[in-house]
Design a protein around this motif. Structure first.
Motif, short mmCIF file in Angstrom:
data_model
loop_
_atom_site.label_atom_id
_atom_site.label_comp_id
_atom_site.label_asym_id
_atom_site.label_seq_id
_atom_site.Cartn_x
_atom_site.Cartn_y
_atom_site.Cartn_z
N LEU A 350 0.83 -1.21 0.00
CA LEU A 350 0.00 0.00 0.00
C LEU A 350 0.86 1.26 0.00
CD1 LEU A 350 -2.82 -1.08 2.47
CD2 LEU A 350 -3.03 -0.72 0.01
N ASN A 351 1.97 1.23 0.73
CA ASN A 351 2.87 2.38 0.71
C ASN A 351 3.52 2.56 -0.67
OD1 ASN A 351 2.35 3.02 3.37
ND2 ASN A 351 4.10 1.88 4.17
N SER A 352 3.84 1.45 -1.32
CA SER A 352 4.41 1.53 -2.67
C SER A 352 3.40 2.11 -3.65
CB SER A 352 4.87 0.14 -3.14
OG SER A 352 5.90 -0.36 -2.32
N ILE A 353 2.14 1.71 -3.51
CA ILE A 353 1.09 2.25 -4.38
C ILE A 353 0.93 3.75 -4.17
CG2 ILE A 353 -1.39 2.19 -4.85
CD1 ILE A 353 -1.32 -0.79 -4.16
N GLN A 354 1.00 4.17 -2.91
CA GLN A 354 0.86 5.59 -2.61
C GLN A 354 2.01 6.39 -3.23
OE1 GLN A 354 0.78 6.42 1.57
NE2 GLN A 354 0.14 8.54 1.31
N SER A 361 0.22 -1.07 -10.70
CA SER A 361 0.59 -1.53 -12.03
C SER A 361 1.32 -2.87 -11.96
CB SER A 361 1.50 -0.50 -12.71
OG SER A 361 2.72 -0.37 -11.98
N PRO A 362 1.37 -3.62 -13.07
CA PRO A 362 2.13 -4.88 -13.09
C PRO A 362 3.60 -4.68 -12.73
CG PRO A 362 0.69 -4.76 -14.99
CD PRO A 362 0.61 -3.42 -14.32
N GLY A 363 4.18 -3.60 -13.18
CA GLY A 363 5.57 -3.32 -12.85
C GLY A 363 5.78 -3.15 -11.36
N LEU A 369 7.45 -8.09 -5.54
CA LEU A 369 7.86 -9.48 -5.37
C LEU A 369 9.38 -9.63 -5.45
CD1 LEU A 369 5.12 -11.27 -7.52
CD2 LEU A 369 5.23 -11.08 -5.03
N PHE A 370 10.01 -8.86 -6.33
CA PHE A 370 11.46 -8.93 -6.47
C PHE A 370 12.16 -8.49 -5.18
CE2 PHE A 370 15.51 -6.85 -7.54
CZ PHE A 370 16.20 -7.96 -8.04
N ARG A 371 11.63 -7.46 -4.53
CA ARG A 371 12.22 -7.01 -3.27
C ARG A 371 12.13 -8.10 -2.20
NH1 ARG A 371 9.62 -2.21 -4.75
NH2 ARG A 371 7.85 -2.67 -3.38
N ARG A 372 11.05 -8.86 -2.24
CA ARG A 372 10.92 -9.96 -1.27
C ARG A 372 11.94 -11.06 -1.56
NH1 ARG A 372 9.66 -10.53 3.85
NH2 ARG A 372 8.89 -12.62 4.34
N LEU A 373 12.10 -11.39 -2.82
CA LEU A 373 13.10 -12.39 -3.18
C LEU A 373 14.50 -11.93 -2.80
CD1 LEU A 373 11.81 -13.49 -6.71
CD2 LEU A 373 11.78 -14.86 -4.62
N CYS A 444 2.26 -17.20 0.21
CA CYS A 444 1.23 -16.32 0.80
C CYS A 444 1.48 -14.87 0.42
CB CYS A 444 1.23 -16.48 2.32
SG CYS A 444 0.75 -18.12 2.93
N TYR A 445 2.75 -14.47 0.42
CA TYR A 445 3.12 -13.10 0.08
C TYR A 445 2.67 -12.73 -1.33
CZ TYR A 445 6.28 -9.04 0.49
OH TYR A 445 6.80 -7.78 0.59
N ALA A 446 2.73 -13.70 -2.24
CA ALA A 446 2.35 -13.43 -3.63
C ALA A 446 0.85 -13.19 -3.78
CB ALA A 446 2.79 -14.60 -4.51
N THR A 447 0.04 -13.55 -2.79
CA THR A 447 -1.41 -13.31 -2.88
C THR A 447 -1.79 -11.90 -2.45
OG1 THR A 447 -1.87 -14.09 -0.61
CG2 THR A 447 -1.80 -15.75 -2.36
N THR A 448 -0.89 -11.19 -1.80
CA THR A 448 -1.22 -9.86 -1.30
C THR A 448 -1.63 -8.90 -2.40
OG1 THR A 448 0.32 -10.20 0.56
CG2 THR A 448 -0.38 -7.94 0.12
N PRO A 449 -0.92 -8.81 -3.52
CA PRO A 449 -1.37 -7.88 -4.57
C PRO A 449 -2.78 -8.15 -5.06
CG PRO A 449 0.87 -8.61 -5.01
CD PRO A 449 0.36 -9.45 -3.88
N LEU A 450 -3.17 -9.43 -5.15
CA LEU A 450 -4.51 -9.75 -5.62
C LEU A 450 -5.57 -9.27 -4.63
CD1 LEU A 450 -6.28 -11.17 -7.73
CD2 LEU A 450 -6.03 -13.28 -6.40
N LEU A 451 -5.33 -9.49 -3.35
CA LEU A 451 -6.30 -9.04 -2.35
C LEU A 451 -6.36 -7.52 -2.28
CD1 LEU A 451 -5.60 -11.65 0.48
CD2 LEU A 451 -7.68 -11.43 -0.89
N VAL A 452 -5.21 -6.88 -2.39
CA VAL A 452 -5.21 -5.41 -2.39
C VAL A 452 -5.93 -4.88 -3.63
CG1 VAL A 452 -3.70 -3.38 -2.59
CG2 VAL A 452 -3.14 -5.20 -0.97
N TYR A 453 -5.80 -5.57 -4.74
CA TYR A 453 -6.52 -5.17 -5.96
C TYR A 453 -8.03 -5.22 -5.73
CZ TYR A 453 -8.56 -5.54 -10.62
OH TYR A 453 -9.34 -5.36 -11.73
#
Length: 679
Positions: A350-354, A361-363, A369-373, A444-453
């Motif tokens: 959410l902070n990144s979106i702000q 966006s997809p980017g 996800l890349f930052r998590r990896l 689980c982390y990868a599901t966060t963008p979908l729920l936020v969407y």
């Protein structure tokens, strides 16, 4: 007539011996050395090496009823025995007698291989006088006096390394050498910069700033970029050196140097929360880590290393005071980590979106996800390589065998860790077993963008999706538990393959706490005012929270044991207790954030937790390595007492904290700090 009968008997005995020797399929050298050893110990004055070998044999001790059935013998003493033609070799004979499975350590000539030793044991070759050197347990303790040979395993005196071992050791060395080299290089550059600043220049550089490395930064410079890295053209002492100090290469060196990575790790400021978050998370994170470490310190030796396992089992199952070492409640700390992971993932996204002008966006998702990896994989892969490398260079003791198969699977299933899907593999194929959590966490982390969407698109749709996911994970846990008759807990739960394979490590049964964390993170990030308006609401909330925590832990004791038939209470408990636990921890976080935490908030927000929270990820990954090293190097069993286990835990804790700081500074933080700027 009598003489002829004697000759006939001798011929028959010789024929039997020759036929038996041939049937044994034992090499001539092995048989000769074994006979030499047996002959020596049966003499009136046996030779010293034979006494040493005999003394190294495992022998039955006391407290077989309490679980002390294994007879390990003395590995190093066996290897120290040397005859003129052979040396002692330590082997383990695994036996089954009645319902008791145990092993006996034996000392045999090193001219015999495992198959030959197994053959000699089958024919009961090892005897002292008329007594077997591997006698069965007495009938007063075991109803069945017949021993059944399961397998024989000989421990090699030498370590052998294959290409995978060498590659892993090289990778570990490389990951350590690079930060150390960067540290030395950065220190050298800083020293040169300090020498280059003369007194006259210092007096004329009133408008000049010096960064943390001693590199001058001058005002009034014009900006530019090279390879995406910002540079400044200045009237510096050396335009070439200034250009180098602002280059991408030098920025990478600074990111990897200890001058950068060690800063802030030992800070006790309550405002410095790892990954961004709230001050109460420091205490929750560290206490959960200590709970897991305590549980692992107690449970790993239990698998095969205790000489009074049955006594330990009765003790810890009897009282909730042993909640810190009992498998069921200890695993709730993992659900706390999942909750914190969901909360911080939602907050971060959410902070990144702000910052991206309110655009998902997809980017942005790929960057998220890349930052998590980048955060978890370098240290994760380092621990995997370190574990594989240690296997090839350490002389293990007799208690290493329960772990060797799981860890050796790394050479075949390493890609599961690389792709973060190891928890989806069969349990016996998980490389470095405790890293299953990282795979689950990233899934689980990868599901966060979908729920936020869905949250940003339509709140009603979001509520339906989140509620459906929560209901599904609870239902899946209950159904799996009921159909497979899984235990709620038992001291050796992780030795139950079905428990791990179908329930413990799977995303569809463990997703609930992470989902609740996402919901909590969304609420805390987007809230407009306080949830708690009155003090009585806080009092009621705390009473409910503490009661729920106590009931969940107490219920684990009430529902202990396996059921012969599907148990509705156990199925309901497995389906509900993890999400309910997460809700109770969520209340603690909310109450602390809204000023109703009281003394609990003061404890959780204590600045002393911050340094430990900063290195908690490294501590989680490295602490099982120390536990396995300790167990694997033991030559004798561990005796359970509360005092012994307390010292065992404290010893592992000290080593883990020291290693956690080193690994955080050398391996984890450089990749977190390393950033690429687009033109």
């Amino acid at each position: 007539m009598a003489l002829g009968w004697v000759k006939l008997c001798l011929l028959a005995s010789l024929s039997t011996f020759l036929n038996r020797t041939h049937a044994l399929a034992v090499s001539k050298q092995c048989m000769m050395d074994t006979n030499t050893f047996l002959r020596e110990i049966n003499q009136d004055k046996p030779k010293e090496y034979a006494v040493v070998m005999y003394d190294a044999f495992g022998k039955m001790g006391s407290n077989v009823e309490g679980g002390s059935a294994n007879q390990p013998g003395l590995l190093q003493q066996c290897r120290s025995a040397h005859s003129p033609t052979f040396s002692g070799q330590y082997c383990q004979v695994f036996l089954l007698q009645g319902t008791i499975q145990y092993f006996v350590g034996i000392c045999v000539p090193d001219s015999c291989d495992e198959e030959e030793v197994q053959t000699l044991v089958l024919y009961d070759t090892f005897k002292y006088g008329h007594k077997s050197l591997i006698p069965p347990l007495p009938s007063i303790l075991v109803n069945d006096s017949t021993q059944e040979l399961i397998m024989t395993h000989c421990l090699s005196k030498t370590v052998t390394s294959d290409a995978a071992d060498v590659t892993c050791l090289f990778v570990c060395c490389l990951l350590i050498v690079v930060p150390l080299a960067a540290t030395l290089f950065t220190a050298t550059i800083r020293w040169q910069r300090n020498r280059a600043v003369t007194p006259s220049e210092e007096s004329t550089s009133l408008n000049t700033d010096i960064d943390m490395y001693g590199t001058p930064k001058y005002n009034g410079s014009t900006g530019g970029e090279i390879n995406g890295c910002p540079i400044e053209e200045t009237d510096s002492i050396s335009r070439g050196s200034s250009y180098f100090s602002q280059s991408c290469f030098y920025q990478c060196l600074k990111a990897f140097s200890l001058q950068t990575t060690s800063r802030g790790i030992f800070s006790t400021s309550s405002t410095r929360v790892p990954e961004g978050g709230y001050s109460s998370l420091n205490g929750i994170r560290v206490l959960s880590l200590l709970w897991i470490m305590c549980g692992h310190s107690a449970q790993f030796p239990v698998i095969n290393n205790l000489d009074n396992y049955k006594d330990w089992k009765k003790t810890v199952e009897r009282s909730p005071l042993y909640v810190f070492s009992l498998s069921g409640p200890v695993f709730l700390a993992v659900d706390t980590f999942l909750l914190l992971g969901g909360l911080l993932s939602a907050r971060s996204l959410l902070n990144s979106i702000q910052r991206a002008e309110d655009k998902l966006s997809p980017g942005l998702v790929l960057g998220y996800l890349f930052r998590r990896l980048k955060r978890i994989q370098p240290l994760h892969l380092f621990i995997m390589c370190l574990t594989i490398g240690l296997i090839s260079v350490v002389h293990w003791g007799p208690y290493w065998f329960p772990f060797i198969d799981n860890v050796m699977d790394c050479k075949t299933y390493w890609w599961g860790n690389l792709l973060l899907i190891s928890n989806l593999l069969p349990v016996h194929e998980i490389c470095v077993p405790w890293t299953w959590y990282l795979s689950l966490d990233f899934q689980c982390y990868a599901t966060t963008p979908l729920l936020v969407y869905f949250y940003r698109m339509n709140r009603c749709v979001f509520a339906v999706v989140a509620g459906g996911l929560l209901l599904t994970t609870m239902l899946a846990s209950s159904v799996v538990t009921g159909l497979l008759r899984l235990p709620v807990f038992q001291p050796s739960t992780l030795t139950s393959e079905n428990y791990v394979l179908y329930y413990y490590v799977k995303p569809h049964t463990r997703y609930g706490p992470f989902l609740i964390g996402i919901l909590t993170g969304i609420y805390l990030t987007s809230r407009k005012g306080q949830l708690l308006k009155h003090k009585w609401q806080a009092v009621l909330g705390w009473l409910c929270c503490l009661s729920i925590l106590a009931v969940l832990i107490g219920s684990a004791y009430a529902l202990k044991g396996n059921s012969a038939h599907p148990s509705v209470p156990q199925a309901l408990y497995q389906g509900l207790h993890r999400p309910v636990w997460a809700l109770a921890i969520t209340w603690i976080i909310l109450a602390c954030e809204e000023g109703y935490g009281g003394i609990i908030c003061s404890v959780l927000s204590f600045g002393g937790w911050v340094p430990l929270a900063n290195i908690s990820f490294a501590c989680y990954l490295v602490h099982p390595v120390f536990i396995l090293l300790y167990i694997g190097l033991q030559e004798t069993p561990i005796h359970y007492t509360d005092l012994n286990f307390m010292y065992l835990f404290l010893g592992h804790l000290v080593l883990t904290v020291a290693a956690g700081f080193v690994l955080t500074a050398l391996i984890e933080k450089p990749y977190v700090l390393l950033k690429w700027k687009r033109k």
